[in-house]
Structure formats: structure tokens, C-alpha cells
Design a protein around this motif. Structure first.
Motif, PDB file in Angstrom:
ATOM      1  N   ALA A   1     -10.104  53.833 -12.625  1.00 27.88           N
ATOM      2  CA  ALA A   1      -9.555  55.529 -12.937  1.00 27.88           C
ATOM      3  C   ALA A   1      -9.787  54.728 -14.838  1.00 27.88           C
ATOM      4  CB  ALA A   1      -9.622  56.269 -13.066  1.00 27.88           C
ATOM      5  N   LEU A   2      -8.587  54.490 -15.209  1.00 30.24           N
ATOM      6  CA  LEU A   2      -8.070  53.451 -16.908  1.00 30.24           C
ATOM      7  C   LEU A   2      -9.723  53.096 -16.859  1.00 30.24           C
ATOM      8  CD1 LEU A   2      -4.183  55.037 -16.949  1.00 30.24           C
ATOM      9  CD2 LEU A   2      -5.754  55.563 -17.530  1.00 30.24           C
ATOM     10  N   ALA A   3      -8.978  52.320 -16.507  1.00 23.15           N
ATOM     11  CA  ALA A   3     -10.311  50.639 -16.371  1.00 23.15           C
ATOM     12  C   ALA A   3     -11.631  50.723 -16.850  1.00 23.15           C
ATOM     13  CB  ALA A   3     -10.011  49.202 -15.489  1.00 23.15           C
ATOM     14  N   ALA A   4     -12.329  52.473 -16.571  1.00 26.39           N
ATOM     15  CA  ALA A   4     -13.350  52.471 -15.964  1.00 26.39           C
ATOM     16  C   ALA A   4     -13.939  53.096 -17.155  1.00 26.39           C
ATOM     17  CB  ALA A   4     -14.060  53.187 -14.830  1.00 26.39           C
ATOM     18  N   GLU A   5     -12.979  53.596 -17.714  1.00 26.89           N
ATOM     19  CA  GLU A   5     -13.087  54.095 -19.088  1.00 26.89           C
ATOM     20  C   GLU A   5     -13.090  53.613 -20.668  1.00 26.89           C
ATOM     21  OE1 GLU A   5     -12.994  57.599 -20.452  1.00 26.89           O
ATOM     22  OE2 GLU A   5     -13.894  57.981 -18.059  1.00 26.89           O
ATOM     23  N   GLY A   6     -12.542  52.052 -19.933  1.00 31.11           N
ATOM     24  CA  GLY A   6     -12.733  51.179 -20.689  1.00 31.11           C
ATOM     25  C   GLY A   6     -11.187  50.279 -21.497  1.00 31.11           C
ATOM     26  N   ALA A   7     -10.320  50.856 -20.337  1.00 29.20           N
ATOM     27  CA  ALA A   7      -9.497  50.381 -20.977  1.00 29.20           C
ATOM     28  C   ALA A   7      -8.522  48.657 -20.400  1.00 29.20           C
ATOM     29  CB  ALA A   7      -7.525  51.554 -20.523  1.00 29.20           C
ATOM     30  N   ARG A   8      -7.939  48.057 -21.429  1.00 31.60           N
ATOM     31  CA  ARG A   8      -7.269  47.155 -20.355  1.00 31.60           C
ATOM     32  C   ARG A   8      -5.952  47.025 -19.339  1.00 31.60           C
ATOM     33  NH1 ARG A   8      -6.713  43.140 -25.558  1.00 31.60           N
ATOM     34  NH2 ARG A   8      -7.248  44.844 -26.782  1.00 31.60           N
ATOM     35  N   VAL A   9      -5.879  46.827 -18.594  1.00 24.99           N
ATOM     36  CA  VAL A   9      -4.702  47.761 -17.698  1.00 24.99           C
ATOM     37  C   VAL A   9      -4.373  47.122 -16.691  1.00 24.99           C
ATOM     38  CG1 VAL A   9      -4.790  48.494 -15.811  1.00 24.99           C
ATOM     39  CG2 VAL A   9      -6.532  49.230 -17.303  1.00 24.99           C
ATOM     40  N   ALA A  10      -2.747  46.883 -17.811  1.00 22.95           N
ATOM     41  CA  ALA A  10      -1.315  46.130 -16.563  1.00 22.95           C
ATOM     42  C   ALA A  10      -1.389  46.428 -15.403  1.00 22.95           C
ATOM     43  CB  ALA A  10      -0.213  45.560 -17.912  1.00 22.95           C
ATOM     44  N   VAL A  11      -1.504  45.916 -14.639  1.00 20.14           N
ATOM     45  CA  VAL A  11      -1.377  46.320 -13.144  1.00 20.14           C
ATOM     46  C   VAL A  11       0.336  46.041 -12.426  1.00 20.14           C
ATOM     47  CG1 VAL A  11      -3.504  47.682 -12.630  1.00 20.14           C
ATOM     48  CG2 VAL A  11      -2.833  45.267 -12.100  1.00 20.14           C
ATOM     49  N   VAL A  12       0.933  46.874 -12.165  1.00 20.69           N
ATOM     50  CA  VAL A  12       2.430  46.662 -12.319  1.00 20.69           C
ATOM     51  C   VAL A  12       2.797  47.481 -10.699  1.00 20.69           C
ATOM     52  CG1 VAL A  12       5.000  46.498 -13.240  1.00 20.69           C
ATOM     53  CG2 VAL A  12       3.293  46.387 -14.269  1.00 20.69           C
ATOM     54  N   ALA A  13       3.319  46.385  -9.567  1.00 15.20           N
ATOM     55  CA  ALA A  13       4.315  46.587  -8.251  1.00 15.20           C
ATOM     56  C   ALA A  13       4.916  45.503  -7.627  1.00 15.20           C
ATOM     57  CB  ALA A  13       2.742  46.938  -7.333  1.00 15.20           C
ATOM     58  N   ARG A  14       5.361  45.637  -6.727  1.00 20.14           N
ATOM     59  CA  ARG A  14       5.934  44.571  -5.986  1.00 20.14           C
ATOM     60  C   ARG A  14       4.992  43.866  -5.284  1.00 20.14           C
ATOM     61  NH1 ARG A  14      10.887  47.332  -2.629  1.00 20.14           N
ATOM     62  NH2 ARG A  14       8.683  48.530  -2.361  1.00 20.14           N
TER      63      ARG A  14
END
Length: 253
Positions: A26-39
Motif C-alpha cells: 500500500a505504501l509503495a502504491a502511494e509512491g514510497a520506496r520501501v525497505a521490507v524487513v523480516a526473517r
């Protein structure tokens, strides 16, 4: 109207599934570049591919947020790769339930490590970058969004430490909000009710059955429902800070 997130960078923890995954999309759809973090690196790579296929830009960072070095490193890699940081969504969390007398204290420690300390590690490492974004970014505002739970407002037998961590998230979020109020780093806490996610799956079979039994016959939330609330928070005008938002299934009292 809401401001779009073009030119901003967001970091989303717990992004391999559920609310984190939906929020990253959703954030990417609003134009943000996104770092996604998990294991789970494979899940992150699939998410990055989905964001890129939709025309966005994303970075996968494998990390255990309960380990301070991993949390600090995730923030550092985000800023190194994208050059800034405007939004942090502290979503990573565990829910390991059971009666106090027979509970695993290792489970208790793990929940405190991820639900509380992991959130604090990320917030502490990110804050200088959020302050910088609020001072010199085009939007002149930054956002720190912490995901708590309805379990941070109500309790039930067997969820004592989970409740403690989520009540703690509510308290520390409000303290942070007051501390940062004059510097245009907005702090918000999101408290979802029952959501269709993997959160219950780490529990013992009998506990998992109890959790799912309470939801039987009820239309619970979809992760996208919570993601939409999060996007609403971070796209408000600069002078608007929505401090707290609860998102509950209509059918649950």
C-alpha cells in the motif's frame, strides 16, 4: 485530500506476511520506496518482486528485529540504499499464548525482545533520519507508526505477557509522541482486532484452536483493512497527527 508519498522512503518490519506485507504494498502504491524487513528472505524477495512489477521500488532486508544489531543494521541499510528515511512502520510482533503456570519463559522473553525491544531498537536507530526528513524533506514531516493490538487495551486469560508487551507499545508510543510533537515527527499507534494473518500459527495446537474458535463464524479483518488505515495516518497534512487508531471487525463486541 491526502498527500501522496512520492519521493519518500518507508521501512516496514514484519513485512513477510499479513499486515506488514499489505502495508508495504500500500505504501509503495502511494509512491514510497520501501525497505521490507523480516526473517524470511524468500517471502521478502517475492514481495519486492510484486512491488517492482507494479512499478515501485523496494529493498529486501533479512533481519531478526529482536537482535539489536539486526535492527540497527536494517535502518542503516535502508538509508544507505535509498538515501533517506521518512516513514517507519514497526509491525513485527509475536503472539505466544498459554496459561501462566505452564507457559514457556523463553516464549515470554522472545515476545518482549521482538514486540518491545525490537520496536525500540528500530525507533532509536531511525529517529535521527526521521528528524532530518522532517527538517529538509519536501513534505517536512516524518512518521513513526507502531502496531500494537486490541490486546494492548483488553486482556484475557493466557495472554498475560502478550498483553504486557502490547500495553507497553501503547504507552511508549504516547511518550514518544509528546517528546517529538514540536519537531514534526508524528508518532501513531495502530491497534487491530482480529485479522486474518499467521500470528496464531506459532502457538501450540490447543492454543491455536482456542484462538481460531473465538473467530469462528465471524468476518475478521483482512490485512489490507489495516494497511489502508496506516496509509491514511501517514498521508495526512503536516499539521495533522492521528495519534491512535483502532481497527476492529464489526461483528466482534
Amino acid at each position: 485530500m491526502a498527500n501522496t508519498l512520492e519521493g519518500t522512503v518507508a521501512l516496514v518490519t514484519g513485512a513477510s506476511s499479513g499486515i506488514g506485507r499489505a502495508s508495504a504494498l500500500a505504501l509503495a502504491a502511494e509512491g514510497a520506496r520501501v525497505a521490507v524487513v523480516a526473517r524470511r528472505k524468500d517471502r521478502l524477495e517475492e514481495l519486492v518482486a510484486a512491488i517492482e512489477a507494479a512499478g515501485g521500488e523496494a529493498l529486501a532486508i533479512e533481519a531478526d528485529l529482536g537482535v539489536e544489531q539486526d535492527a540497527v543494521g536494517a535502518v542503516a541499510r535502508t538509508v544507505e540504499h535509498f538515501g533517506r528515511l521518512d516513514t517507519v512502520l514497526n509491525n513485527a510482533g509475536l503472539m505466544l499464548l498459554g496459561p501462566t503456570a505452564t507457559a514457556s519463559t523463553a516464549d515470554w522473553r522472545r515476545m518482549v525482545d521482538v514486540n518491545v525491544m525490537g520496536l525500540l531498537y528500530c525507533a532509536h536507530a531511525a529517529l535521527p533520519h526521521l528528524l532530518a526528513a522532517a527538517e529538509d524533506g519536501a513534505r517536512r514531516v516524518a512518521d513513526l507508526v507502531n502496531v500494537s493490538s486490541i490486546g494492548g487495551r483488553t486482556t484475557r486469560p493466557g495472554s498475560q505477557v502478550y498483553n504486557a508487551t502490547k500495553w507497553g507499545v501503547v504507552g511508549l508510543s504516547e511518550s514518544m509522541r509528546q517528546e517529538l510533537a514540536g519537531r514534526h515527527v508524528r508518532v501513531s499507534v495502530v491497534e487491530p482486532g482480529a485479522v486474518r494473518t499467521e500470528l496464531a500459527e506459532a502457538n501450540r495446537p490447543e492454543i491455536r484452536a482456542q484462538i481460531l474458535g473465538r473467530q469462528e463464524g465471524v468476518e475478521v479483518l483482512d490485512p489490507q483493512d489495516v494497511a489502508e488505515a496506516i496509509v491514511f495516518l501517514v498521508t495526512r497534512p503536516r499539521h495533522v497527527n492521528i495519534n491512535e487508531i483502532m481497527v476492529r471487525p464489526t461483528e466482534i463486541a
